[in-house]
Design an enzyme around this catalytic site. Sequence first.
Site, short mmCIF file in Angstrom:
data_model
loop_
_atom_site.label_atom_id
_atom_site.label_comp_id
_atom_site.label_asym_id
_atom_site.label_seq_id
_atom_site.Cartn_x
_atom_site.Cartn_y
_atom_site.Cartn_z
N ASP A 45 -12.34 9.42 -2.39
CA ASP A 45 -13.64 10.10 -2.32
C ASP A 45 -13.62 11.35 -3.20
O ASP A 45 -14.62 12.06 -3.30
CB ASP A 45 -13.96 10.51 -0.88
CG ASP A 45 -13.09 11.66 -0.42
OD1 ASP A 45 -11.86 11.57 -0.60
OD2 ASP A 45 -13.62 12.65 0.11
N GLU B 113 -9.27 4.81 7.53
CA GLU B 113 -9.80 5.81 8.46
C GLU B 113 -10.52 6.92 7.70
O GLU B 113 -11.60 7.36 8.11
CB GLU B 113 -8.67 6.39 9.32
CG GLU B 113 -8.08 5.42 10.33
CD GLU B 113 -6.93 4.58 9.79
OE1 GLU B 113 -6.24 3.93 10.58
OE2 GLU B 113 -6.73 4.57 8.54
N GLU C 260 0.86 -1.17 0.00
CA GLU C 260 0.00 0.00 0.00
C GLU C 260 0.90 1.23 0.00
O GLU C 260 1.72 1.41 0.90
CB GLU C 260 -0.92 0.03 1.22
CG GLU C 260 -1.88 1.21 1.19
CD GLU C 260 -2.75 1.30 2.44
OE1 GLU C 260 -3.79 1.98 2.38
OE2 GLU C 260 -2.39 0.69 3.47
N ASP D 124 -3.39 11.92 -1.66
CA ASP D 124 -3.52 13.37 -1.75
C ASP D 124 -3.89 13.73 -3.19
O ASP D 124 -3.19 13.35 -4.13
CB ASP D 124 -2.18 14.02 -1.37
CG ASP D 124 -2.30 15.52 -1.14
OD1 ASP D 124 -3.09 16.18 -1.86
OD2 ASP D 124 -1.60 16.04 -0.25
N GLU E 140 4.76 4.56 4.02
CA GLU E 140 4.29 5.88 4.44
C GLU E 140 5.50 6.75 4.76
O GLU E 140 6.34 6.39 5.56
CB GLU E 140 3.39 5.75 5.67
CG GLU E 140 2.97 7.06 6.30
CD GLU E 140 2.25 7.98 5.32
OE1 GLU E 140 2.72 9.11 5.13
OE2 GLU E 140 1.24 7.53 4.72
#
Length: 217
Positions: free
Chosen positions: A154, A192, A44, A118, A69
């Site tokens: 989203d 989240e 990921e 982002d 990350e």
Amino acid sequence: MRLRHKPYAMEMIETYPQFVIADPEAYKGSWGKLFGNNNPIHIEVGTGRGRFIYEMAKAHPHINYIGIEKFSSVVVDALQKLIDEEVPNLKLINKDAKDLTVFFESEEIDRVYLNFSDPWPKARHEKRRLTYKSFLRNYEQVLVKDGEIHFKTDNQGLFEYSLMSLAEYGMLLHYISLDLHNSDFEGNIMTEYEEKFSSKGNRIYRVEARFRNEPVL
């Protein structure tokens, strides 16, 4: 995303090298040895606080997962999950994903997850989007021939841009959802951000894509 600085983050990361791999380039081509098996590897890119990849690793113990990350103040939340309950098939990398080909050998990865990246909405920042062609080139290099990219967001603008970017790169899009939570898709594990945004009524967009291996007729 505004990050809250956590002065203890680096010390915490360095305390648990068994979970956060400090020198991922040392395992290029030999991640299977680190995991102790030859199971498929899913990564990921931009794992955030780690809910998605942590739950995926628990749900699929015969797949190895690596969460990447770059922000230490964020990855410590994913690390805390492993401290609380170790999941043997999950490792973390606190590095920038632009160095993906430094960490992984050609065809070493079976799937790439991009979740709620982002959007970088300004045109001058296009090259920073994780579905920009330079990132796609890196994914293509590390993925096996039938490897896939699974992308969720989203942000409608980013989704539309990503569909175009994937298609222009020549990828095959074989699952597109314009409203994931009201679809028949099964087994979805939320991040989240996904839980937060969907609770506000935001649509969740999703696509699965793979690189075209056969010649175009």
